[in-house]
Write a protein that holds these residues in place. Structure first.
Motif, PDB file in Angstrom:
ATOM      1  N   HIS A  77       0.865  -1.182   0.000  1.00 21.73           N
ATOM      2  CA  HIS A  77       0.000   0.000   0.000  1.00 21.73           C
ATOM      3  C   HIS A  77       0.896   1.224   0.000  1.00 21.73           C
ATOM      4  O   HIS A  77       1.858   1.310   0.768  1.00 21.73           O
ATOM      5  N   GLY A  78       0.559   2.179  -0.855  1.00 25.11           N
ATOM      6  CA  GLY A  78       1.334   3.403  -0.945  1.00 25.11           C
ATOM      7  C   GLY A  78       2.197   3.443  -2.192  1.00 25.11           C
ATOM      8  O   GLY A  78       2.244   2.499  -2.989  1.00 25.11           O
ATOM      9  N   SER A  79       2.883   4.553  -2.361  1.00 25.02           N
ATOM     10  CA  SER A  79       3.681   4.794  -3.565  1.00 25.02           C
ATOM     11  C   SER A  79       5.003   4.047  -3.523  1.00 25.02           C
ATOM     12  O   SER A  79       5.484   3.646  -2.450  1.00 25.02           O
ATOM     13  N   VAL A  80       5.602   3.877  -4.679  1.00 28.33           N
ATOM     14  CA  VAL A  80       6.944   3.300  -4.771  1.00 28.33           C
ATOM     15  C   VAL A  80       7.882   4.114  -3.886  1.00 28.33           C
ATOM     16  O   VAL A  80       7.833   5.358  -3.871  1.00 28.33           O
ATOM     17  N   THR A  81       8.733   3.427  -3.142  1.00 29.46           N
ATOM     18  CA  THR A  81       9.455   4.115  -2.092  1.00 29.46           C
ATOM     19  C   THR A  81      10.866   3.573  -1.934  1.00 29.46           C
ATOM     20  O   THR A  81      11.353   2.775  -2.742  1.00 29.46           O
ATOM     21  N   THR A  82      11.526   4.026  -0.887  1.00 27.50           N
ATOM     22  CA  THR A  82      12.878   3.588  -0.546  1.00 27.50           C
ATOM     23  C   THR A  82      12.831   2.637   0.646  1.00 27.50           C
ATOM     24  O   THR A  82      11.845   2.592   1.397  1.00 27.50           O
ATOM     25  N   LEU A  83      13.917   1.907   0.830  1.00 27.47           N
ATOM     26  CA  LEU A  83      14.008   1.036   1.997  1.00 27.47           C
ATOM     27  C   LEU A  83      13.943   1.857   3.283  1.00 27.47           C
ATOM     28  O   LEU A  83      13.309   1.438   4.261  1.00 27.47           O
ATOM     29  N   ALA A  84      14.549   3.035   3.280  1.00 22.69           N
ATOM     30  CA  ALA A  84      14.541   3.861   4.488  1.00 22.69           C
ATOM     31  C   ALA A  84      13.121   4.236   4.904  1.00 22.69           C
ATOM     32  O   ALA A  84      12.780   4.205   6.095  1.00 22.69           O
ATOM     33  N   ARG A  85      12.278   4.583   3.937  1.00 22.36           N
ATOM     34  CA  ARG A  85      10.905   4.935   4.301  1.00 22.36           C
ATOM     35  C   ARG A  85      10.131   3.695   4.746  1.00 22.36           C
ATOM     36  O   ARG A  85       9.312   3.765   5.665  1.00 22.36           O
ATOM     37  N   ALA A  86      10.366   2.568   4.098  1.00 18.62           N
ATOM     38  CA  ALA A  86       9.721   1.329   4.522  1.00 18.62           C
ATOM     39  C   ALA A  86      10.107   0.990   5.960  1.00 18.62           C
ATOM     40  O   ALA A  86       9.261   0.561   6.764  1.00 18.62           O
ATOM     41  N   GLN A  87      11.363   1.197   6.293  1.00 25.74           N
ATOM     42  CA  GLN A  87      11.807   0.957   7.668  1.00 25.74           C
ATOM     43  C   GLN A  87      11.100   1.899   8.637  1.00 25.74           C
ATOM     44  O   GLN A  87      10.629   1.493   9.708  1.00 25.74           O
ATOM     45  N   ALA A  88      10.984   3.155   8.253  1.00 25.07           N
ATOM     46  CA  ALA A  88      10.408   4.154   9.151  1.00 25.07           C
ATOM     47  C   ALA A  88       8.911   3.942   9.371  1.00 25.07           C
ATOM     48  O   ALA A  88       8.413   4.177  10.483  1.00 25.07           O
ATOM     49  N   GLU A  89       8.194   3.502   8.340  1.00 26.88           N
ATOM     50  CA  GLU A  89       6.727   3.468   8.436  1.00 26.88           C
ATOM     51  C   GLU A  89       6.150   2.072   8.639  1.00 26.88           C
ATOM     52  O   GLU A  89       4.971   1.953   8.988  1.00 26.88           O
ATOM     53  N   THR A  90       6.965   1.047   8.450  1.00 28.37           N
ATOM     54  CA  THR A  90       6.498  -0.321   8.734  1.00 28.37           C
ATOM     55  C   THR A  90       7.322  -0.950   9.846  1.00 28.37           C
ATOM     56  O   THR A  90       6.786  -1.283  10.911  1.00 28.37           O
ATOM     57  N   ARG A  91       8.625  -1.114   9.634  1.00 28.31           N
ATOM     58  CA  ARG A  91       9.453  -1.779  10.649  1.00 28.31           C
ATOM     59  C   ARG A  91       9.389  -1.063  11.987  1.00 28.31           C
ATOM     60  O   ARG A  91       9.174  -1.694  13.046  1.00 28.31           O
ATOM     61  N   ASP A  92       9.548   0.259  11.974  1.00 26.64           N
ATOM     62  CA  ASP A  92       9.609   0.987  13.245  1.00 26.64           C
ATOM     63  C   ASP A  92       8.265   0.976  13.955  1.00 26.64           C
ATOM     64  O   ASP A  92       8.214   0.960  15.198  1.00 26.64           O
ATOM     65  N   TYR A  93       7.167   0.960  13.195  1.00 22.40           N
ATOM     66  CA  TYR A  93       5.847   0.889  13.829  1.00 22.40           C
ATOM     67  C   TYR A  93       5.622  -0.475  14.461  1.00 22.40           C
ATOM     68  O   TYR A  93       5.153  -0.577  15.600  1.00 22.40           O
TER      69      TYR A  93
END
Length: 304
Positions: free
Chosen positions: A235-251
């Motif tokens: 879900h969401g726009s094509v992104t970077t690993l850093a943003r994936a970490q911030a918005e999925t892993r960190d949550y």
């Protein structure tokens, strides 16, 4: 002539029913994302409220996730037809949610091979009645018309490596995440990973009864280890690993850490729903889903 007929058929189906326009977003040579809306399923989006993707190879198109209904699949086919006349030869189901597999029937009718993890297919079969009931309520019978429960014809347990039209596809099911059979698709030649519902950006991820809070981070870690340049989330726009970490892993880490401490100290589910999640308040559906997520995580972790 078959690709052109397929494209015209898709365009006709979409034209006869109102739907959000879907467009292909180029990522790198031959690789595209189709970013659906972040809203709830409704008659206009045809249950395509997720992110999909496709790869144009020398021998045809490989689609990652077919949409949440027959008409939703036709809308995806129409988006692909704007890019290439080649037919969709393979469809990969990355997980168990409706938009990951209930469009299979459309592409199967047009000759595509359907691929999924064995765990995903088991989840499809276990929840199909509930999913059809929910979609009937959310998108209505007209939007749901033609949708059938068509299951993968090719399955794998943990890993499947394919070479289709000169492109390498590495499919990996590491552990249950948002759904029990979640898998990601790694394109090593392109440095692109399609994560399915292992990764959410822009909107808050959902922890449901079918989710595994115990192993979701394991699935995420396997994606991290690839160090991909391009991340196509569920879900969401094509992104970077850093943003994936911030918005999925960190949550996910916050939920496990804070609720684990509550359980360790003898707290209850009311304490869990009161944890501070405000660091993620910028994400879509934050207010609607944060309390439910905390409840689900508490209920799962108290039995770990």
């Amino acid at each position: 002539m078959r690709p052109l007929l397929s494209a015209f058929a898709a365009l006709f189906i979409v034209a006869t029913f109102p739907a959000h326009a879907l467009d292909a977003v180029p990522i790198t040579n031959g690789v595209y994302a189709i970013v659906g809306p972040l809203e709830q399923r409704n008659p206009e989006n045809l249950a395509n409220n997720a992110t999909f993707g496709f790869v144009v190879t020398d021998s045809g198109v490989v689609l990652v996730d077919p949409g949440g209904s027959y008409k939703g699949a036709a809308a995806i086919a129409a988006a692909i037809a704007k890019v290439t006349p080649k037919p969709v030869t393979h469809v990969i189901n990355t997980g168990g949610q409706d938009h990951r597999w209930l469009g299979n029937g459309y592409f199967s009718e047009h000759g595509a091979v359907i691929i999924a993890s064995s765990a995903a297919v088991a989840d499809h079969k276990a929840r199909v009645t509930d999913q059809f009931f929910a979609l009937g309520q959310l998108i209505g019978k007209d939007a749901l018309a033609g949708t059938r429960d068509v299951y993968a014809s090719q399955t794998f347990e943990d890993a499947l490596d394919l070479n289709i039209g000169g492109v390498q596809f590495k499919l990996r099911h590491v552990a249950g995440a948002h759904t029990p059979g979640d898998a990601f698709v790694w394109l090593p030649q392109k440095n692109v990973v399609f994560t399915g519902d292992i990764v959410y950006v822009e909107r808050m991820l959902g922890v449901g009864p079918q989710s595994s809070i115990a192993t979701w981070l394991d699935a995420f870690a396997a994606i991290e280890a690839l160090a991909p340049t391009h991340v196509v989330p569920g879900h969401g726009s094509v992104t970077t690993l850093a943003r994936a970490q911030a918005e999925t892993r960190d949550y996910l880490t916050l939920l496990r850490t804070k609720i684990g401490a509550i359980i360790e100290n003898g707290g209850d589910i009311n304490d869990a729903t009161a944890i501070d999640q405000s660091a993620f308040s910028h994400l879509g559906v934050y207010k609607q889903i944060k309390g439910r997520n905390a409840q689900q995580v508490f209920q799962q972790m108290e039995w770990e």
